[in-house]
Design a protein around this motif. Structure first.
Motif, short mmCIF file in Angstrom:
data_model
loop_
_atom_site.label_atom_id
_atom_site.label_comp_id
_atom_site.label_asym_id
_atom_site.label_seq_id
_atom_site.Cartn_x
_atom_site.Cartn_y
_atom_site.Cartn_z
N VAL A 28 22.97 -50.55 -13.99
CA VAL A 28 23.30 -49.76 -12.77
C VAL A 28 22.94 -50.42 -11.47
CG1 VAL A 28 23.15 -47.32 -11.81
CG2 VAL A 28 23.06 -47.58 -14.23
N ASN A 29 23.93 -50.40 -10.61
CA ASN A 29 23.56 -51.10 -9.34
C ASN A 29 22.86 -52.47 -9.49
OD1 ASN A 29 24.86 -48.90 -7.80
ND2 ASN A 29 22.93 -47.72 -8.02
N ILE A 48 33.02 -52.19 -17.59
CA ILE A 48 32.39 -51.78 -16.33
C ILE A 48 32.87 -50.41 -15.90
CG2 ILE A 48 32.50 -52.35 -13.84
CD1 ILE A 48 32.81 -55.19 -14.73
N GLU A 49 32.27 -49.50 -15.37
CA GLU A 49 32.59 -48.01 -15.09
C GLU A 49 31.84 -47.76 -13.65
OE1 GLU A 49 32.43 -43.41 -16.74
OE2 GLU A 49 33.27 -45.31 -18.20
N GLY A 50 32.88 -47.89 -12.63
CA GLY A 50 32.05 -47.62 -11.55
C GLY A 50 30.91 -48.62 -11.16
N ASN A 51 29.72 -48.08 -10.96
CA ASN A 51 28.56 -48.90 -10.70
C ASN A 51 27.71 -49.32 -11.79
OD1 ASN A 51 27.42 -46.56 -10.78
ND2 ASN A 51 25.99 -46.55 -9.00
N THR A 52 28.24 -48.82 -13.00
CA THR A 52 27.46 -49.13 -14.17
C THR A 52 28.37 -50.33 -15.08
OG1 THR A 52 27.00 -47.02 -14.30
CG2 THR A 52 26.79 -48.10 -16.33
N LYS A 53 27.62 -51.15 -15.74
CA LYS A 53 28.02 -52.23 -16.58
C LYS A 53 27.36 -52.26 -17.87
CE LYS A 53 29.04 -55.72 -12.95
NZ LYS A 53 28.85 -57.04 -12.49
#
Length: 150
Positions: free
Chosen positions: A138-139, A115-120
């Motif tokens: 993403v989102n 997980i990095e910010g809104n990205t998995k």
């Protein structure tokens, strides 16, 4: 002391057996009609000549393949960011990440989730560890699917 050691070992073994990982069969690691490791002539039979070749990437409408460095006539990776190509189990770009939950997917719990910010990125390995499937989200929406040889 022996009883403590036995209890620790037993506890560790119980913890290991309670962890579930993906149960992806090798034949599930496909996009469309393509599986990593096939000969490029098979790709050409199904999809014809590529629209363009850039280095090791062969670009087709809706997806690209990357040929293997060591075996240049074989597909190492298949990637799509297009909803026109599904995995063997019907997962496509544009679907909600909910289809990747351990309860709803045929793949089980992902082997790895980054997980990095809104990205998995969900990673699933075949039971023989020969293949890997990766879903970029993403989102909450699947935006990219990759199938590759490991």
């Amino acid at each position: 002391m022996k009883k403590r050691m036995a209890a620790l070992i037993c506890g560790a073994l119980m913890a290991l057996t309670s962890v579930s990982f993906a149960t992806v069969r090798s034949d599930q690691v496909m996009l469309g009609d393509l599986q990593p490791g096939i000969h490029i002539n098979e790709v050409k039979k199904i999809y014809g000549e590529p629209l363009r070749v850039v280095g090791e990437k062969w670009l087709y409408k809706g997806f690209y393949i990357e040929v293997d460095d060591d075996r240049p006539n074989y597909v190492e990776e298949i990637v799509t960011e297009d909803s026109g190509f599904a995995t063997q189990d019907g997962i496509i770009v544009g679907m909600s990440e909910d289809v990747l939950s351990a309860e709803t997917t045929k793949y089980g719990k992902a082997d790895k989730v980054e997980i990095e910010g809104n990205t998995k990125e969900y990673e699933y390995y075949s039971s023989d560890y020969k293949y890997k499937m990766e879903f970029k989200v993403v989102n909450g929406i699947i935006t990219k699917i990759t199938c590759e040889l490991r």
